[in-house]
Motif scaffolding. Sequence first.
Motif, mmCIF file in Angstrom:
data_model
loop_
_atom_site.group_PDB
_atom_site.id
_atom_site.type_symbol
_atom_site.label_atom_id
_atom_site.label_comp_id
_atom_site.label_asym_id
_atom_site.label_seq_id
_atom_site.Cartn_x
_atom_site.Cartn_y
_atom_site.Cartn_z
ATOM 1 N N ARG A 6 0.842 -1.203 -0.023
ATOM 2 C CA ARG A 6 -0.118 -0.110 -0.234
ATOM 3 C C ARG A 6 0.868 1.246 -0.007
ATOM 4 N NH1 ARG A 6 -5.356 -0.914 -1.036
ATOM 5 N NH2 ARG A 6 -5.950 -3.191 -0.118
ATOM 6 N N HIS A 7 1.720 1.419 -1.054
ATOM 7 C CA HIS A 7 2.284 2.641 -1.195
ATOM 8 C C HIS A 7 1.576 3.991 -0.977
ATOM 9 C CE1 HIS A 7 5.682 0.055 -2.360
ATOM 10 N NE2 HIS A 7 5.032 -0.444 -3.130
ATOM 11 N N ARG A 11 0.996 9.107 0.663
ATOM 12 C CA ARG A 11 0.673 9.908 -0.189
ATOM 13 C C ARG A 11 -0.636 10.695 0.216
ATOM 14 N NH1 ARG A 11 1.904 6.270 -5.240
ATOM 15 N NH2 ARG A 11 4.005 5.492 -4.858
ATOM 16 N N THR A 12 -1.171 10.368 1.250
ATOM 17 C CA THR A 12 -2.600 10.622 1.271
ATOM 18 C C THR A 12 -3.025 12.233 1.534
ATOM 19 O OG1 THR A 12 -2.276 10.280 3.782
ATOM 20 C CG2 THR A 12 -2.972 8.512 2.466
ATOM 21 N N ALA A 18 4.860 15.752 2.612
ATOM 22 C CA ALA A 18 6.120 16.551 2.895
ATOM 23 C C ALA A 18 6.894 15.817 4.298
ATOM 24 C CB ALA A 18 5.547 17.955 3.646
ATOM 25 N N LEU A 19 5.982 15.181 5.040
ATOM 26 C CA LEU A 19 6.579 14.348 6.109
ATOM 27 C C LEU A 19 7.647 13.352 5.722
ATOM 28 C CD1 LEU A 19 6.569 14.038 9.222
ATOM 29 C CD2 LEU A 19 4.985 12.129 8.741
ATOM 30 N N VAL A 20 7.281 12.704 4.496
ATOM 31 C CA VAL A 20 8.400 11.621 4.214
ATOM 32 C C VAL A 20 9.141 12.124 2.757
ATOM 33 C CG1 VAL A 20 6.737 10.024 4.886
ATOM 34 C CG2 VAL A 20 6.227 10.601 2.471
#
Length: 324
Positions: A6-7, A11-12, A18-20
């Motif tokens: 569940r990549h 990206r939600t 921004a976090l990743v």
Amino acid sequence: MNEFKRHRRLRTSAAMRALVRETQLSTDDLIYPIFVIEGENVRREVPSMPGVYQVSLEHLSEEMDKLVELGIRSVLLFGIPKEKDEQGTQAYCETGIVQQALRKIKQEFPELITIADTCLCEYTSHGHCGVIHDGDVDNDASLPLHVETAISQAKAGADIIAPSNMMDGFVAAIREGLDNAGFKHIPIMSYAVKYASAYYGPFRDAADSTPQFGDRKTYQMDPSNRMEAFREAASDMEEGADFLIVKPAMSYLDIMREVKDRFNAPLVAYNVSGEYSMVKAAAQNGWINERELVMEKLTSMKRAGADLIVTYFAKDVAKWLKEE
């Protein structure tokens, strides 16, 4: 149904993305090129580079004020003299236009990093980067003039010397010259990997440096070559380079990545004039979203390994980063 990865979980939302985010572009990464021209009260837009100007000394402080306000800390200086000759003597003249600009900037804006382009092409009547003998650039006869130019720029206040001439042995010669002149502390930002590129056309308008005969293919690199880039970079590192430049950037991201992986030195991408002008032309025609495209381009350079980026978009990018 078999379980799958569940990549999209990462990206939600904008905050999650921004976090990743793996690659970050910062104002500290940017180096802004400036074309300083001899003359009085000159602020002339380069026709092929919208938003880029040739400026005389009277307008230099105004230009620096804008950069400081935007948080840009580094500038790369190119000079356009009134008079040119076969030896490019205005490149190493104590009262040359770049030397005057360096003194003015260091006096008024001592916190800025000043990088001096060290070459002869803007100063020679023939537009080549060295001395001409028998219709070609004489490598060894050109080196002393580049050394003299570097020393004069260091004396005028350059924080970094950036030789772009692509002569064999230019880093070794300049390093020895700087050291002997008492400038052991001045680093060299070498144009180590510089291709003979069609992307340089608008720059030659801005710097008035178009060769008057032939081309620069005997000293700049063949765009088809990959391994040659690493030989060039290795030589410069052995000779004392402190930074390595890959120029142009966009068509050579593969080279940039490998240079970064192979050499332990800060890597500089030069986002050159042709890359700038193509984006500006497309944006003026409404064909692209300029902001999104520029940010994507510069992020790709960082992702490819660039620690610093020389770009004519620096002021725009700094504004956009402040708005984020």
